[in-house]
Design a protein around this motif. Structure first.
Motif, PDB file in Angstrom:
ATOM      1  N   VAL A 179       0.832  -1.206   0.000  1.00 48.31           N
ATOM      2  CA  VAL A 179       0.000   0.000   0.000  1.00 48.31           C
ATOM      3  C   VAL A 179       0.866   1.254   0.000  1.00 48.31           C
ATOM      4  O   VAL A 179       0.573   2.237  -0.701  1.00 48.31           O
ATOM      5  CB  VAL A 179      -0.947  -0.002   1.220  1.00 48.31           C
ATOM      6  N   ALA A 180       1.953   1.232   0.770  1.00 47.49           N
ATOM      7  CA  ALA A 180       2.840   2.396   0.836  1.00 47.49           C
ATOM      8  C   ALA A 180       3.480   2.682  -0.514  1.00 47.49           C
ATOM      9  O   ALA A 180       3.598   3.844  -0.929  1.00 47.49           O
ATOM     10  CB  ALA A 180       3.919   2.167   1.893  1.00 47.49           C
ATOM     11  N   LEU A 181       3.885   1.630  -1.224  1.00 46.37           N
ATOM     12  CA  LEU A 181       4.456   1.811  -2.555  1.00 46.37           C
ATOM     13  C   LEU A 181       3.442   2.419  -3.516  1.00 46.37           C
ATOM     14  O   LEU A 181       3.743   3.339  -4.278  1.00 46.37           O
ATOM     15  CB  LEU A 181       4.949   0.464  -3.105  1.00 46.37           C
ATOM     16  N   GLY A 182       2.217   1.894  -3.479  1.00 50.14           N
ATOM     17  CA  GLY A 182       1.170   2.425  -4.343  1.00 50.14           C
ATOM     18  C   GLY A 182       0.879   3.887  -4.038  1.00 50.14           C
ATOM     19  O   GLY A 182       0.703   4.709  -4.949  1.00 50.14           O
ATOM     20  N   TRP A 183       0.843   4.227  -2.745  1.00 48.33           N
ATOM     21  CA  TRP A 183       0.590   5.618  -2.339  1.00 48.33           C
ATOM     22  C   TRP A 183       1.678   6.545  -2.865  1.00 48.33           C
ATOM     23  O   TRP A 183       1.401   7.626  -3.375  1.00 48.33           O
ATOM     24  CB  TRP A 183       0.517   5.691  -0.820  1.00 48.33           C
ATOM     25  N   MET A 184       2.936   6.117  -2.740  1.00 48.16           N
ATOM     26  CA  MET A 184       4.050   6.947  -3.192  1.00 48.16           C
ATOM     27  C   MET A 184       4.016   7.167  -4.703  1.00 48.16           C
ATOM     28  O   MET A 184       4.234   8.275  -5.193  1.00 48.16           O
ATOM     29  CB  MET A 184       5.382   6.305  -2.798  1.00 48.16           C
ATOM     30  N   ILE A 185       3.700   6.100  -5.458  1.00 44.71           N
ATOM     31  CA  ILE A 185       3.648   6.215  -6.916  1.00 44.71           C
ATOM     32  C   ILE A 185       2.502   7.133  -7.331  1.00 44.71           C
ATOM     33  O   ILE A 185       2.640   7.954  -8.246  1.00 44.71           O
ATOM     34  CB  ILE A 185       3.494   4.825  -7.553  1.00 44.71           C
ATOM     35  N   GLY A 186       1.339   6.994  -6.670  1.00 45.93           N
ATOM     36  CA  GLY A 186       0.222   7.880  -6.980  1.00 45.93           C
ATOM     37  C   GLY A 186       0.533   9.330  -6.676  1.00 45.93           C
ATOM     38  O   GLY A 186       0.174  10.232  -7.450  1.00 45.93           O
ATOM     39  N   LEU A 187       1.211   9.579  -5.564  1.00 53.22           N
ATOM     40  CA  LEU A 187       1.588  10.952  -5.190  1.00 53.22           C
ATOM     41  C   LEU A 187       2.557  11.548  -6.199  1.00 53.22           C
ATOM     42  O   LEU A 187       2.383  12.682  -6.658  1.00 53.22           O
ATOM     43  CB  LEU A 187       2.216  10.940  -3.797  1.00 53.22           C
ATOM     44  N   LEU A 188       3.591  10.783  -6.580  1.00 49.79           N
ATOM     45  CA  LEU A 188       4.571  11.273  -7.551  1.00 49.79           C
ATOM     46  C   LEU A 188       3.923  11.527  -8.907  1.00 49.79           C
ATOM     47  O   LEU A 188       4.244  12.509  -9.592  1.00 49.79           O
ATOM     48  CB  LEU A 188       5.708  10.255  -7.703  1.00 49.79           C
ATOM     49  N   GLY A 189       3.013  10.644  -9.293  1.00 53.32           N
ATOM     50  CA  GLY A 189       2.357  10.811 -10.580  1.00 53.32           C
ATOM     51  C   GLY A 189       1.536  12.076 -10.645  1.00 53.32           C
ATOM     52  O   GLY A 189       1.529  12.777 -11.667  1.00 53.32           O
ATOM     53  N   ALA A 190       0.829  12.392  -9.566  1.00 53.06           N
ATOM     54  CA  ALA A 190      -0.025  13.577  -9.554  1.00 53.06           C
ATOM     55  C   ALA A 190       0.782  14.870  -9.478  1.00 53.06           C
ATOM     56  O   ALA A 190       0.434  15.866 -10.101  1.00 53.06           O
ATOM     57  CB  ALA A 190      -1.002  13.501  -8.385  1.00 53.06           C
ATOM     58  N   VAL A 191       1.870  14.864  -8.712  1.00 51.37           N
ATOM     59  CA  VAL A 191       2.648  16.092  -8.502  1.00 51.37           C
ATOM     60  C   VAL A 191       3.657  16.329  -9.617  1.00 51.37           C
ATOM     61  O   VAL A 191       3.858  17.467 -10.045  1.00 51.37           O
ATOM     62  CB  VAL A 191       3.369  16.035  -7.136  1.00 51.37           C
ATOM     63  N   LEU A 192       4.275  15.250 -10.131  1.00 51.57           N
ATOM     64  CA  LEU A 192       5.360  15.405 -11.096  1.00 51.57           C
ATOM     65  C   LEU A 192       5.021  14.907 -12.491  1.00 51.57           C
ATOM     66  O   LEU A 192       5.811  15.106 -13.420  1.00 51.57           O
ATOM     67  CB  LEU A 192       6.615  14.668 -10.597  1.00 51.57           C
ATOM     68  N   GLY A 193       3.884  14.243 -12.672  1.00 54.83           N
ATOM     69  CA  GLY A 193       3.528  13.759 -14.002  1.00 54.83           C
ATOM     70  C   GLY A 193       4.361  12.580 -14.452  1.00 54.83           C
ATOM     71  O   GLY A 193       4.646  12.428 -15.639  1.00 54.83           O
ATOM     72  N   VAL A 194       4.782  11.723 -13.523  1.00 54.67           N
ATOM     73  CA  VAL A 194       5.567  10.539 -13.867  1.00 54.67           C
ATOM     74  C   VAL A 194       4.741   9.301 -13.555  1.00 54.67           C
ATOM     75  O   VAL A 194       3.971   9.270 -12.591  1.00 54.67           O
ATOM     76  CB  VAL A 194       6.901  10.491 -13.083  1.00 54.67           C
ATOM     77  N   GLY A 195       4.913   8.277 -14.388  1.00 56.00           N
ATOM     78  CA  GLY A 195       4.180   7.048 -14.161  1.00 56.00           C
ATOM     79  C   GLY A 195       4.668   6.282 -12.949  1.00 56.00           C
ATOM     80  O   GLY A 195       3.933   5.536 -12.321  1.00 56.00           O
TER      81      GLY A 195
END
Length: 308
Positions: A179-195
């Motif tokens: 869950v923590a990994l998924g949260w981090m990826i979702g946060l980075l994607g929204a803020v930085l536009g990275v997959g």
């Protein structure tokens, strides 16, 4: 030939943007990465506002990852329960990321945070990838063999509670780091536009011991979902998704990915990782240079609405 971007509010050379989509698509196909971590800085270099660049890359990332995700699903290389838990964390992370993005935009710091984040992220990852690829090349030249880590190897992650068995990934692990990994990826994607695939895939392989093909396939499903959600949230909350820009990038990226995939199959994996490391590092250094150089326009006049 120029085209006007309604959300970015500036004219751009359509063939330059199209060529950029082809180039990043080629790199994505050759190296097997999403390309968002390269596309966003390149758009910023061309004068696109960082807020618009981040939001407009999200639909490009979702579209470019969709065909790959379908291919992995058909081949049975996706662990659906693992993807579901990652998506649960990724959904929350995406909402948090868009909220953070909106807050940074209201205080006028979104451009600075995006540039600083890319400098740290690309610089750090670039140096680590460069060191790893150089060690692999030296080891190969001296006749050594790559160290292979077996799935399910015990580590501190395996001792956490709330464990669950993922049969396709062949792991029995706590759902907390997932869950923590998924949260981090979702946060980075929204803020930085990275997959986030260039972070998630190594984390799944080295932290959770997921087999490589399953890690890549599961990551591609998460990228499609989080980037699609980020597109909708950015459009609804901030209005920063430029559909014209995203459409041109999608066409170019789809074409370039086909040629890149063929080229990548002809290059040795260790040299392929070295080239990607140099590319990531160079983009990170360019973003850092833009932060410290003297801008062409030293003063910017903006209109700030104040409550009556």
């Amino acid at each position: 030939m120029t085209i006007y971007l309604p959300i970015a509010e500036l004219p751009v050379a359509i063939f330059s943007i199209f060529a950029m989509g082809i180039a990043v698509g080629f790199i994505s196909g050759m190296f097997g990465v999403g390309g968002g971590f390269l596309m966003t800085p390149l758009l910023i270099f061309t004068g696109i506002p960082p807020a618009v660049a981040v939001a407009s890359v999200s639909p490009y990332m979702a579209a470019s990852s969709f065909s790959g995700a379908l291919s992995y699903l058909r081949k049975g290389m996706v662990d659906l329960p693992l993807a579901g838990i990652l998506l649960a964390g990724g959904g929350v992370g995406t909402v948090c990321g868009v909220a953070l993005f909106t807050w940074l935009d209201t205080i006028g710091q979104v451009d600075l945070i995006i540039r600083l984040s890319y400098t740290v992220l690309l610089g750090g990852i670039g140096f680590m990838m460069l060191a790893e690829s150089v060690r692999a090349i030296i080891r190969t030249r001296h006749g050594g063999k790559a160290q292979v880590r077996r799935p399910g190897t015990h580590s501190w992650v395996m001792r956490l509670p709330l464990k669950m068995r993922f049969r396709r990934a062949r792991i029995y692990v706590s759902t907390i780091p997932v869950v923590a990994l998924g949260w981090m990826i979702g946060l980075l994607g929204a803020v930085l536009g990275v997959g986030g695939g260039f972070i998630l895939v190594p984390a799944l392989i080295y932290l959770l011991r997921v087999p490589t093909t399953t890690a890549v396939g599961t990551s591609s499903v998460l990228t499609v979902a989080t980037m699609a959600a980020a597109t909708v949230l950015h459009a609804a909350s901030n209005g920063t998704v430029d559909a014209v820009l995203a459409f041109v990038l999608m066409i170019g990226g789809t074409m370039g990915a086909q040629f890149g995939a063929r080229t990548g199959q002809t290059i040795r994996p260790d040299y392929l990782r070295l080239l990607l490391a140099l590319l990531v590092l160079s983009v990170g250094l360019r973003v850092a240079f833009d932060l410290v150089r003297t801008p062409a326009d030293r003063f910017v006049v903006t209109h700030v609405e104040t409550p009556e």
